[in-house]
Write a protein that holds these residues in place. Structure first.
Motif, PDB file in Angstrom:
ATOM      1  N   ILE A  87       0.837  -1.206   0.000  1.00  0.00           N
ATOM      2  CA  ILE A  87       0.000   0.000   0.000  1.00  0.00           C
ATOM      3  C   ILE A  87       0.871   1.254   0.000  1.00  0.00           C
ATOM      4  CG2 ILE A  87      -1.638   1.341   1.404  1.00  0.00           C
ATOM      5  CD1 ILE A  87      -2.786  -1.438   2.283  1.00  0.00           C
ATOM      6  N   LYS A  88       1.952   1.217   0.751  1.00  0.00           N
ATOM      7  CA  LYS A  88       2.854   2.374   0.825  1.00  0.00           C
ATOM      8  C   LYS A  88       3.549   2.619  -0.523  1.00  0.00           C
ATOM      9  CE  LYS A  88       6.434   4.197   3.861  1.00  0.00           C
ATOM     10  NZ  LYS A  88       7.301   3.915   5.010  1.00  0.00           N
ATOM     11  N   ILE A  90       2.774   1.367  -3.688  1.00  0.00           N
ATOM     12  CA  ILE A  90       1.940   1.505  -4.882  1.00  0.00           C
ATOM     13  C   ILE A  90       0.880   2.594  -4.733  1.00  0.00           C
ATOM     14  CG2 ILE A  90       0.442   0.253  -6.510  1.00  0.00           C
ATOM     15  CD1 ILE A  90       3.354  -0.813  -6.340  1.00  0.00           C
ATOM     16  N   TYR A  91       0.320   2.773  -3.549  1.00  0.00           N
ATOM     17  CA  TYR A  91      -0.797   3.707  -3.368  1.00  0.00           C
ATOM     18  C   TYR A  91      -0.465   4.872  -2.447  1.00  0.00           C
ATOM     19  CZ  TYR A  91      -3.451   0.175  -5.790  1.00  0.00           C
ATOM     20  OH  TYR A  91      -3.895  -0.703  -6.731  1.00  0.00           O
ATOM     21  N   GLY A  92       0.800   5.122  -2.238  1.00  0.00           N
ATOM     22  CA  GLY A  92       1.208   6.255  -1.420  1.00  0.00           C
ATOM     23  C   GLY A  92       0.738   6.159   0.019  1.00  0.00           C
ATOM     24  N   THR A  94      -2.206   5.150   1.134  1.00  0.00           N
ATOM     25  CA  THR A  94      -3.643   5.307   1.388  1.00  0.00           C
ATOM     26  C   THR A  94      -4.413   4.052   0.969  1.00  0.00           C
ATOM     27  OG1 THR A  94      -3.930   6.390  -0.733  1.00  0.00           O
ATOM     28  CG2 THR A  94      -3.690   7.823   1.177  1.00  0.00           C
ATOM     29  N   VAL A  95      -5.054   3.457   1.933  1.00  0.00           N
ATOM     30  CA  VAL A  95      -5.833   2.243   1.689  1.00  0.00           C
ATOM     31  C   VAL A  95      -7.020   2.541   0.787  1.00  0.00           C
ATOM     32  CG1 VAL A  95      -7.239   0.464   2.814  1.00  0.00           C
ATOM     33  CG2 VAL A  95      -5.128   1.236   3.884  1.00  0.00           C
ATOM     34  N   LYS A  96      -7.590   3.734   0.965  1.00  0.00           N
ATOM     35  CA  LYS A  96      -8.780   4.103   0.191  1.00  0.00           C
ATOM     36  C   LYS A  96      -8.514   4.024  -1.310  1.00  0.00           C
ATOM     37  CE  LYS A  96     -11.717   7.932  -0.967  1.00  0.00           C
ATOM     38  NZ  LYS A  96     -11.727   9.380  -1.039  1.00  0.00           N
ATOM     39  N   SER A  97      -7.384   4.548  -1.763  1.00  0.00           N
ATOM     40  CA  SER A  97      -7.061   4.517  -3.196  1.00  0.00           C
ATOM     41  C   SER A  97      -7.011   3.086  -3.711  1.00  0.00           C
ATOM     42  CB  SER A  97      -5.706   5.179  -3.453  1.00  0.00           C
ATOM     43  OG  SER A  97      -5.724   6.506  -3.049  1.00  0.00           O
ATOM     44  N   MET A  98      -6.416   2.215  -2.937  1.00  0.00           N
ATOM     45  CA  MET A  98      -6.320   0.821  -3.351  1.00  0.00           C
ATOM     46  C   MET A  98      -7.700   0.179  -3.415  1.00  0.00           C
ATOM     47  SD  MET A  98      -4.572  -2.394  -1.431  1.00  0.00           S
ATOM     48  CE  MET A  98      -5.934  -2.523  -0.297  1.00  0.00           C
ATOM     49  N   GLN A 101      -9.758   1.402  -6.407  1.00  0.00           N
ATOM     50  CA  GLN A 101      -9.310   0.801  -7.668  1.00  0.00           C
ATOM     51  C   GLN A 101      -9.771  -0.656  -7.792  1.00  0.00           C
ATOM     52  OE1 GLN A 101      -5.131   0.949  -8.493  1.00  0.00           O
ATOM     53  NE2 GLN A 101      -5.437   0.308 -10.597  1.00  0.00           N
TER      54      GLN A 101
END
Length: 128
Positions: A87-88, A90-92, A94-98, A101
């Motif tokens: 998560i860190k 690939i998605y910076g 933020t769990v929400k972004s993952m 998607q």
């Protein structure tokens, strides 16, 4: 605690899976188990075991004539560490972004959507 767990490669993960399903095991027991589902040579598997010991992810019992190996972290701890790392990276972070998607790209059944709603509702109540 999961921040301390070193990164584990896909091949090393296979070795860990064998150890999580029953430990301690000798190197030969690990080799026999992995040769049932991979085409890896014994030397390769021993190298993976040595790497995991050097990373302090696997412990060695040297009190017996034959060394036995055991995991120093549970499967759950390693899964959490890998998930956080993913998560860190690939998605910076933020769990929400993952989640957005995955939800947008995967077709979910009504039952699965309701299950997700229930999980989110419980999470919301728990955080209050």
């Amino acid at each position: 605690m999961t921040d301390r767990i070193p990164s584990i490669s896909e091949s090393e993960w296979e070795v860990m899976t064998v150890l999580w399903h029953g430990s301690p095991k000798t190197a030969n027991e690990v080799i026999l188990s992995l040769q049932k589902r991979t085409d890896w040579k014994p030397k390769t598997i021993r190298t993976l075991l040595d790497r995991l010991v050097q990373k302090n992810v696997v412990g060695v019992n040297k009190n017996q004539r034959i060394y036995t190996f055991f995991p120093l972290y549970s499967q759950d701890e390693c899964q959490r560490a890998e998930a956080q790392s993913f998560i860190k990276r690939i998605y910076g972070g933020t769990v929400k972004s993952m989640l957005v998607q995955f939800i947008q790209e995967d077709s979910l059944s009504d039952e699965e959507i309701n299950e997700l709603r229930t999980i989110l509702a419980k999470k919301k109540k728990k955080d209050r």
